[in-house]
Design an enzyme around this catalytic site. Structure first.
Site, PDB file in Angstrom:
ATOM      1  NE  ARG A 137      -3.203  -2.899   0.441  1.00  0.00           N
ATOM      2  CZ  ARG A 137      -4.036  -3.442  -0.686  1.00  0.00           C
ATOM      3  NH1 ARG A 137      -3.904  -2.485  -1.518  1.00  0.00           N
ATOM      4  NH2 ARG A 137      -4.180  -4.504  -0.371  1.00  0.00           N
ATOM      5  N   GLY A 138       0.471   2.261  -0.741  1.00  0.00           N
ATOM      6  CA  GLY A 138       1.032   3.572  -0.371  1.00  0.00           C
ATOM      7  C   GLY A 138       2.084   3.589  -1.967  1.00  0.00           C
ATOM      8  CB  CYS A 139       3.665   1.541  -4.147  1.00  0.00           C
ATOM      9  SG  CYS A 139       4.881   1.051  -3.154  1.00  0.00           S
ATOM     10  CD  GLN A 140       0.521   7.906  -6.284  1.00  0.00           C
ATOM     11  OE1 GLN A 140      -0.043   7.987  -7.364  1.00  0.00           O
ATOM     12  NE2 GLN A 140       0.088   8.176  -5.285  1.00  0.00           N
ATOM     13  CB  SER A 141       3.646   1.665  -9.871  1.00  0.00           C
ATOM     14  OG  SER A 141       4.769   1.632  -9.050  1.00  0.00           O
TER      15      SER A 141
END
Lengths: 138, 404
Positions: free
Chosen positions: A50-54
């Protein structure tokens, strides 16, 4: 096997050779391409960070007192970043990983080189890797 | 003759450097930059005019109130509303939609239907899901065609006597499609449904007139039209706004308060509880003046020229796929390059001073339809130039080279 500190030192030395962002990015891209593939069965919703844009998948296994991380991402830069973290942390003992001070990130200018959202992804990746270490340590 | 260099000079931020390069700002769909007049107006308010509105008897309060209301009148003229009290100030488009969706929670019931579309921004999806949850109304969705236009045949099928409200964006933030809202409004009204238009991407790009359009609600944000953040508008027809219950309780929105019961103020104050973003509202007028001085038609014509140019240039790059190829399109270009992730492209062009948006653009259902994680998006404004497009295209080519 080198310690976390020793590996960090090597990475800092590697990055010191680069003159500009292009070389740093190209290095990350290469690391991403070279990252050993993750077993497809671990590319699950649960393993998404979670928290990654990819999309970044991270899997951890505890064998012989060491944690082996594998990961993948659909974005090559994210893959490069997670590859660096794997280089530093994979194969170390849970207690070492849980307490590791990852100061190489600031020293190689990774955080400032990466856009804020990407930096957030980096923080999430480290957090997830350390969470595994804490879980295996108990 | 439109002098873009003269327009650019009004925007101080456009002369700054990013990562050592001249800034090329192509993220106007997220927010536009602000002209000096807007910045001055906001700062002048705090230096010379700061006081609370609609409350005091003293000089400054009167001055702040007059200027605050002047913006309302300016907006009324700008969007061709019948009455100035049909203009409600909110925090932004999201807030405006939530205000309406909240008001309908108690008016809708089981069996009623709300129609939205597959290309909505999350802020025109989630408030209606919440409204349906409480009212037990049902949410229906108009699907998208492959070119990014709405499937109007399916819309006709979905419309029924149960339809109470249709909520649709004027322009898609992710694809640039300009929806045929005239047809949607006319058909919805025929069966007695109300229509809300999310105009966030439209208000500074196409000319709008509420009395001609006949929408029941129209929402937009100041910050996407050269004004300050934290200010939005809800236009609503007087008779419908009167029916809706207030969104928030507090000061300003009341007529009489006692513990046996409180009566609400008249429009627009009924929906403007608490101290508003006075500085922002006052400065918003300068933004509208900026648009009006140029003329919305002039802006639209120039932006369309830029869109045609960027579209033809980007298609020269091998492997580019454009998402959203509607006949009627605003200056938004969403694309991917075969085999590359949009984030990788966005990150590399950022290093070359170019600001584009990457991701799902808060419109995940669209990404799901096209089965992609996201797109890279170029969204243009009046101060952008063909030279900037050239820089961006070169940067994208360079990114492609680095990533392949």
């Amino acid at each position: 096997m080198s310690t976390i500190q020793e590996i960090q030192k090597e990475i800092i030395e590697d990055f010191a050779m680069f003159d500009d962002w292009i070389q740093k990015y190209e290095y990350l891209i290469d690391l991403g391409k070279e990252l050993s593939p993750i077993d497809e069965k671990y590319k699950t919703e649960d393993n998404l960070i979670r928290g990654c844009q990819s999309r970044v998948w991270l899997h951890a296994e505890h064998t012989d007192g060491k944690i082996i991380y594998t990961a993948d991402s659909d974005a090559i830069m994210s893959k490069g970043i997670v590859a660096i973290l794997i280089n530093v942390l994979s194969g170390q003992a849970p207690s070492e990983i849980a307490t590791a001070k990852l100061d190489f990130i600031n020293k190689i200018g990774l955080k400032e080189q990466l856009s804020p959202t990407r930096a957030n992804g980096l923080v999430s990746m480290i957090k997830q890797m350390k969470l595994y270490a804490l879980a295996f340590n108990n | 003759m439109l002098d873009i260099s003269k327009i650019r000079k009004q925007f101080p931020i456009l002369s700054r450097k990013v990562n050592g390069q001249d800034l090329v700002y192509f993220d106007n769909g997220a927010t536009t930059q602000k002209p000096q007049a807007v910045i001055d107006s906001e700062s002048n308010y705090y230096q010379n005019e700061n006081s609370n509105v609609h409350r005091g008897v003293h000089f400054l309060s009167g001055l702040a109130t007059d200027k605050f209301e002047e913006t309302r009148n300016t907006i009324q003229a700008f969007i061709g509303a019948k009455h100035s009290h049909e203009i409600i100030f909110t925090k932004g488009t999201t807030d405006s939609i939530n205000l309406v969706a909240n008001g309908f929670r108690t008016l809708f019931k089981k069996g009623d239907e709300i129609i939205i579309t597959e290309l909505e921004h999350h802020s025109n999806i989630v408030p209606w899901q919440m409204c349906c949850e409480q009212s037990e109304a049902t949410l229906k969705v108009i699907p998208l065609l492959d070119n990014g236009e709405l499937d109007m045949n399916e819309f006709n099928n979905l419309l029924s006597e149960s339809t109470k409200l249709v909520a649709v964006s004027h322009i898609s933030n992710a694809l640039g499609t300009i929806n045929d809202i005239e047809e949607i409004i006319e058909k919805s009204h025929k069966i007695g449904a109300k229509v809300l238009i999310d105009g966030a991407q439209a208000a500074s790009h196409v000319s709008i007139n509420m009395q001609e359009l006949n929408a029941d609600f129209y929402c937009f944000s100041s910050h996407k039209m050269f004004g300050p953040t934290g200010v939005g508008v809800l236009y609503g027809k007087e008779e419908i706004l009167n029916e809706l219950s207030p969104y928030q309780g507090g000061g300003e929105m009341i007529k009489e308060v006692s513990f046996s019961g409180t009566t609400y103020a008249e429009l627009p104050h009924k929906f403007e509880a608490g101290t508003p973003n006075i500085a922002g509202v006052i400065a918003f007028k300068s933004a509208i003046d900026f648009i009006t001085n140029l003329g919305v038609e002039t802006i639209a014509k120039y932006e369309d020229e830029l869109l045609q140019y960027v579209t033809s240039e980007i298609l020269k790059i091998e492997g580019v796929k454009i998402y959203g190829t509607a006949k009627n399109k605003s200056a938004i270009l969403s694309f991917n390059i075969e085999g590359l992730h949009p984030y990788d492209i966005g990150m590399i062009v950022d290093k070359m001073g170019i600001a584009i948006r990457t991701g799902h653009h808060c419109a995940q259902p669209i990404m799901e339809k096209f089965n992609i994680p996201g797109t890279a998006r170029i969204s243009l404004a009046i101060y952008n130039t063909k030279e900037e497009i050239d820089l961006c295209i070169n940067a994208i080519k360079k990114a492609k080279l680095m990533l392949s």
